[in-house]
Write a protein that holds these residues in place. Sequence first.
Motif, PDB file in Angstrom:
ATOM      1  N   UNK A 191       0.845  -1.194   0.000  1.00 12.82           N
ATOM      2  CA  UNK A 191       0.000   0.000   0.000  1.00 12.82           C
ATOM      3  C   UNK A 191       0.875   1.237   0.000  1.00 12.82           C
ATOM      4  N   UNK A 192       0.245   2.407   0.078  1.00 12.86           N
ATOM      5  CA  UNK A 192       1.027   3.644  -0.005  1.00 12.86           C
ATOM      6  C   UNK A 192       1.158   4.332   1.348  1.00 12.86           C
ATOM      7  N   UNK A 193       2.259   5.090   1.480  1.00 13.48           N
ATOM      8  CA  UNK A 193       2.477   5.955   2.646  1.00 13.48           C
ATOM      9  C   UNK A 193       2.201   7.384   2.197  1.00 13.48           C
ATOM     10  N   UNK A 194       1.312   8.048   2.904  1.00 11.72           N
ATOM     11  CA  UNK A 194       0.935   9.416   2.561  1.00 11.72           C
ATOM     12  C   UNK A 194       1.458  10.364   3.639  1.00 11.72           C
ATOM     13  N   UNK A 195       2.102  11.451   3.212  1.00  9.11           N
ATOM     14  CA  UNK A 195       2.542  12.461   4.179  1.00  9.11           C
ATOM     15  C   UNK A 195       1.549  13.624   4.190  1.00  9.11           C
ATOM     16  N   UNK A 196       1.069  13.949   5.403  1.00 11.23           N
ATOM     17  CA  UNK A 196       0.110  15.036   5.564  1.00 11.23           C
ATOM     18  C   UNK A 196       0.837  16.233   6.178  1.00 11.23           C
ATOM     19  N   UNK A 197       0.702  17.387   5.546  1.00  8.46           N
ATOM     20  CA  UNK A 197       1.381  18.590   6.042  1.00  8.46           C
ATOM     21  C   UNK A 197       0.699  19.085   7.319  1.00  8.46           C
ATOM     22  N   UNK A 210      -7.985  11.324   3.869  1.00  5.55           N
ATOM     23  CA  UNK A 210      -8.033  10.701   2.546  1.00  5.55           C
ATOM     24  C   UNK A 210      -6.704  11.008   1.867  1.00  5.55           C
ATOM     25  N   UNK A 211      -6.448  10.325   0.757  1.00  2.00           N
ATOM     26  CA  UNK A 211      -5.192  10.564   0.026  1.00  2.00           C
ATOM     27  C   UNK A 211      -5.083  12.039  -0.362  1.00  2.00           C
ATOM     28  N   UNK A 212      -6.246  12.682  -0.591  1.00  2.00           N
ATOM     29  CA  UNK A 212      -6.245  14.095  -0.990  1.00  2.00           C
ATOM     30  C   UNK A 212      -5.675  15.021   0.098  1.00  2.00           C
ATOM     31  N   UNK A 213      -5.595  14.517   1.340  1.00  3.51           N
ATOM     32  CA  UNK A 213      -5.058  15.352   2.426  1.00  3.51           C
ATOM     33  C   UNK A 213      -3.532  15.463   2.400  1.00  3.51           C
ATOM     34  N   UNK A 214      -2.882  14.690   1.516  1.00  3.65           N
ATOM     35  CA  UNK A 214      -1.416  14.736   1.524  1.00  3.65           C
ATOM     36  C   UNK A 214      -0.832  14.265   0.214  1.00  3.65           C
ATOM     37  N   UNK A 249       1.733  11.144  -1.695  1.00  2.00           N
ATOM     38  CA  UNK A 249       2.316   9.801  -1.550  1.00  2.00           C
ATOM     39  C   UNK A 249       3.835   9.925  -1.518  1.00  2.00           C
ATOM     40  N   UNK A 250       4.445   9.369  -0.444  1.00  2.00           N
ATOM     41  CA  UNK A 250       5.908   9.487  -0.301  1.00  2.00           C
ATOM     42  C   UNK A 250       6.617   8.135  -0.250  1.00  2.00           C
ATOM     43  N   UNK A 251       5.842   7.044  -0.288  1.00  2.00           N
ATOM     44  CA  UNK A 251       6.498   5.736  -0.223  1.00  2.00           C
ATOM     45  C   UNK A 251       5.495   4.607  -0.236  1.00  2.00           C
ATOM     46  N   UNK A 252       6.031   3.380  -0.061  1.00  2.00           N
ATOM     47  CA  UNK A 252       5.172   2.196  -0.036  1.00  2.00           C
ATOM     48  C   UNK A 252       5.429   1.398   1.243  1.00  2.00           C
TER      49      UNK A 252
END
Length: 395
Positions: free
Chosen positions: A220-226, A256-260, A262-265
Motif C-alpha cells: 500500500x502507499x504511505x501518505x505524508x500530511x502537512x 483521505x489521500x487528498x489530504x497529503x 504519496x511518499x512511499x510504499x
Amino acid sequence: MKRVVVGLSGGVDSSVAAYLLKEQGYEVIGLFMKNWHDDSVTISNECPWLDDSNDAMLVADKLGIPFQTVDLSEQYKARIVDYMFNEYQKGRTPNPDVLCNREIKFDVFMDIALSLGADYVATGHYCRKGTLHKNGEEIYQLLAGVDGNKDQSYFLCQLSQAQLSKALFPIGELTKPEVREIASKLDLVTAEKKDSQGLCFIGKVKLPDFLQQQLKPKEGVIVEVSDDEPIYKVENHNFNSKEEELSFLSRKLNYTIQNGKVVGKHQGAHYFTKGQRKGLAVGGTPEPLFVIDTNVEDNIIYTGQGKNHPGLLKKALFITNDELHWIREDLALKVNQTMEVYARIRYRQPLQKATLHKVATGLYIEFETLQSAITEGQFAAWYINDELIGSGVIS
C-alpha cells in the motif's frame, strides 16, 4: 501455613518472589506456564520456553519447593493470540500483556492454582496490594511498585476485586537492583538473566515477525500530511454542552489521500501503529516521519513530520461502557459525575493530570496537556495518588 502457587517464569523477579514467600512462612509451589509451542513463529533456533522452564525448575530445586509445568497454550491462543490478530486486522493496537494478566495468569492459571488447594497466587510483578475496610467490606487496592522505574501496576489494570483478593506481589516493595542482589546472594541461575522482551510468556518472538506470519503482506502507499492541512484548522466552536466539546476533542480525523502526498510504499497497514517512527523507510524529510493514522480497509498509512505534528496530538479520549473497568467499584462514577485523576495511556508513560467525565455511553478522559499518539485498542489507566483505580480500552 497458607499455600501459595507462584507463577515461575524462569526470570529473576518470580524467582525472588518465590524465595521471599518461603521466608515469610508460606507453603510455596512453583508452576511454569507453557503458553506457546508453535515453533514456526519463534525467530531463533533456540527453544525459549524450554530454556525458561529449565531455569524455573533449577530455581525451584534450589529453593526446595515442588515444581510443575502447566500447558495453557490452547487457552492462550484462543484468548490472547486470536484476539490480537483480530484487533490488528481492525486497525487497532492491542496490549497482549494486560490481557495475559487478566485472562491467563489471574484467570486460567489462578483456577489451576486454586484447584491445587492454593490460598493465593503470586507473581513477580513490581506492584503492591493494599487492603482497606469500607462499610463493613474488605476492599483491595492495586498500588504502584516502590521502584518507580519498574512499576508494573499498569499491566494489572484489568484485575477485579475477586482476582486481587487472591493475589500476592512479594517484590512490590523492592527495586530491581535489590531483587538482583537477593538472587545473586542465593546463587540463583536467574540472577543475571536479562528481562524478557518477547510477547507475554511466549519468549523470544518479535511482534512484527509474528504478525507477518499470520497477517499476509499487502502493498500500500504511505501518505505524508502537512501540518498546515485544512483538516487541522479549528474554527471557534460554541459547544452546547461539555459532552459535545469532549466528543469534538476526542474525535478521530478521517484522512483521505487528498489530504497529503504519496511518499512511499509499505507492506501492510496492519503492521503499523500510531506514533511509530521506525520501519517506514522514507528518507529525505527535514524532520522524521511518524505514523499519525492507519486505514486498514484502504491499506494506507498516513504520516506527519516531527513529534509535534497536529495529527499526533489530542487532549481527550473516549472509552465505551462495555470496555470500562473499575478495580475500585466503590469509586465508579455515575453519569454526569467527574473526578480528578492522574492517567497514562501506555506503560512507562509518566502520569498525566486529567479529569474523568462519565456520560451515558461511557467515559471521557480529558487531559490537562496534549497527549501524543492516543491509540485505539490500547489501555488507559487512572490513578489517585499511587493507587490504580480503573482502566479501559481506548475506543
